[in-house]
Design a protein around this motif. Structure first.
Motif, PDB file in Angstrom:
ATOM      1  N   ALA A 138     -34.520   9.856  32.243  1.00  0.00           N
ATOM      2  CA  ALA A 138     -34.502   8.713  33.164  1.00  0.00           C
ATOM      3  C   ALA A 138     -34.168   9.150  34.587  1.00  0.00           C
ATOM      4  O   ALA A 138     -34.822   8.721  35.555  1.00  0.00           O
ATOM      5  CB  ALA A 138     -33.498   7.668  32.672  1.00  0.00           C
ATOM      6  N   ILE A 141     -37.139  11.123  36.094  1.00  0.00           N
ATOM      7  CA  ILE A 141     -38.215  10.233  36.538  1.00  0.00           C
ATOM      8  C   ILE A 141     -37.810   9.510  37.822  1.00  0.00           C
ATOM      9  O   ILE A 141     -38.608   9.364  38.753  1.00  0.00           O
ATOM     10  CB  ILE A 141     -38.558   9.217  35.432  1.00  0.00           C
ATOM     11  CG1 ILE A 141     -39.168   9.950  34.231  1.00  0.00           C
ATOM     12  CG2 ILE A 141     -39.520   8.152  35.945  1.00  0.00           C
ATOM     13  CD1 ILE A 141     -39.394   9.049  33.029  1.00  0.00           C
ATOM     14  N   GLY A 142     -36.552   9.072  37.878  1.00  0.00           N
ATOM     15  CA  GLY A 142     -36.085   8.367  39.071  1.00  0.00           C
ATOM     16  C   GLY A 142     -36.060   9.235  40.310  1.00  0.00           C
ATOM     17  O   GLY A 142     -36.210   8.726  41.435  1.00  0.00           O
ATOM     18  N   SER A 143     -35.899  10.544  40.137  1.00  0.00           N
ATOM     19  CA  SER A 143     -35.835  11.448  41.287  1.00  0.00           C
ATOM     20  C   SER A 143     -37.206  11.987  41.704  1.00  0.00           C
ATOM     21  O   SER A 143     -37.312  12.672  42.725  1.00  0.00           O
ATOM     22  CB  SER A 143     -34.915  12.626  40.970  1.00  0.00           C
ATOM     23  OG  SER A 143     -35.435  13.393  39.889  1.00  0.00           O
ATOM     24  N   MET A 153     -35.685   2.996  40.927  1.00  0.00           N
ATOM     25  CA  MET A 153     -36.382   4.056  40.224  1.00  0.00           C
ATOM     26  C   MET A 153     -35.576   4.523  39.009  1.00  0.00           C
ATOM     27  O   MET A 153     -36.149   4.902  37.978  1.00  0.00           O
ATOM     28  CB  MET A 153     -36.639   5.235  41.167  1.00  0.00           C
ATOM     29  CG  MET A 153     -37.642   4.936  42.264  1.00  0.00           C
ATOM     30  SD  MET A 153     -39.173   4.201  41.618  1.00  0.00           S
ATOM     31  CE  MET A 153     -39.707   5.455  40.454  1.00  0.00           C
ATOM     32  N   LEU A 154     -34.247   4.503  39.098  1.00  0.00           N
ATOM     33  CA  LEU A 154     -33.428   4.839  37.942  1.00  0.00           C
ATOM     34  C   LEU A 154     -33.636   3.841  36.806  1.00  0.00           C
ATOM     35  O   LEU A 154     -33.744   4.215  35.630  1.00  0.00           O
ATOM     36  CB  LEU A 154     -31.954   4.870  38.331  1.00  0.00           C
ATOM     37  CG  LEU A 154     -31.392   6.204  38.841  1.00  0.00           C
ATOM     38  CD1 LEU A 154     -29.946   6.024  39.268  1.00  0.00           C
ATOM     39  CD2 LEU A 154     -31.495   7.277  37.773  1.00  0.00           C
ATOM     40  N   GLY A 157     -36.983   4.499  35.351  1.00  0.00           N
ATOM     41  CA  GLY A 157     -36.880   5.705  34.537  1.00  0.00           C
ATOM     42  C   GLY A 157     -36.197   5.424  33.209  1.00  0.00           C
ATOM     43  O   GLY A 157     -36.600   5.958  32.167  1.00  0.00           O
ATOM     44  N   SER A 161     -37.819   6.014  29.589  1.00  0.00           N
ATOM     45  CA  SER A 161     -37.122   6.871  28.636  1.00  0.00           C
ATOM     46  C   SER A 161     -36.791   6.119  27.352  1.00  0.00           C
ATOM     47  O   SER A 161     -36.994   6.635  26.238  1.00  0.00           O
ATOM     48  CB  SER A 161     -35.837   7.417  29.272  1.00  0.00           C
ATOM     49  OG  SER A 161     -35.112   8.203  28.357  1.00  0.00           O
TER      50      SER A 161
END
Length: 252
Positions: A138, A141-143, A153-154, A157, A161
């Motif tokens: 997660a 993906i967020g980064s 985005m977190l 993510g 996930s």
């Protein structure tokens, strides 16, 4: 005034918790009256002539009821603290501790452990590892997306996930033996405190209590994060570091 109200709420909730825990010790298939409980406590603390009743109470209280009560309190405290930390971090009162996919990842790890081994510690280790792996996915993906609000985005993510590991869990359940392994997986996913014992509670309490203390120490930063990233940065908060520590402690 607000601090006094908070102390009052905490004190009242603590008294209620103690009352509920005490009633839980007394009620059950074998009821125990309060006078017998006081006599048992006096016998355990100061000694005296034992009898068969106190020997039976040793089994009922110390081996069955007390471990379950303590574990339930620990679980509730851990979920409440991590949920509050995530709610402040994501500036959303509806956020739950499983928002980053940790529950799906841990469930997949436990199911995988049951599929490949009958040892309980393998199940626990894989649940722990894949819980962190799910959160790592997660965060990764967020980064990956720049120039976006990191909290959004977190969350996205975490959704990705969680969906991924839920699908993997379905595959594990599909290939598992329907007469032995699959019922064990389903029973584990439903959750139960029946296997709790004092030694096990002692072992799991260490990381749980340390995580809770860590999040309490970070609570003042969580208050600032609840104002938003920009406001928190303006007040001198290292937002990425605090968010990283919050994710690690809540996941643990």
């Amino acid at each position: 005034m607000n601090r006094i109200k908070s102390i009052g709420w905490i004190g009242g909730a603590s008294v209620l918790l103690i009352l509920v825990a005490t009633l839980s010790l007394l009620w059950g298939q074998y009821p125990i009256d309060f006078h017998t409980l006081l006599g048992y406590l006096q016998f355990k603390l100061f000694g005296g002539t034992g009898n068969e009743t106190y020997a039976l109470l040793d089994n009922i209280i110390l081996q069955i009821r007390l471990p379950r009560i303590l574990l339930a309190i620990l679980i509730g405290a851990a979920l409440a603290t991590s949920g509050a930390a995530f709610q402040a971090m994501f500036v959303n009162p509806l956020v739950s501790p499983g928002i980053l996919g940790v529950l799906a990842g841990a469930s997949f790890g436990a199911a995988l452990g049951m599929l490949i081994s009958e040892q309980w510690y393998i199940v626990q280790i894989l649940a722990f590892i894949f819980g962190f792996v799910a959160v790592g996915v997660a965060v990764l993906i967020g980064s990956m997306v720049t120039n976006s609000r990191s909290t959004i985005m977190l969350v996205l993510g975490g959704v990705i996930s969680g969906s991924l590991f839920t699908a993997l869990l379905s595959i594990i359940k599909y290939v598992a033996d329907p007469y032995s392994t699959l019922p064990a997986i389903v029973y584990w996913l439903m959750g139960s405190l029946t296997m709790a014992d004092l030694n096990g509670v002692l072992y799991v309490s260490i990381p749980m209590i340390l995580s809770i203390i860590g999040m309490i120490l970070l609570s003042k930063y969580f208050d600032l994060l609840s104002l938003g990233d920009e406001e928190a940065k303006a007040l001198g908060v290292n937002v990425p570091l605090i968010r990283f520590l919050a994710i690690i402690l809540a996941t643990l």
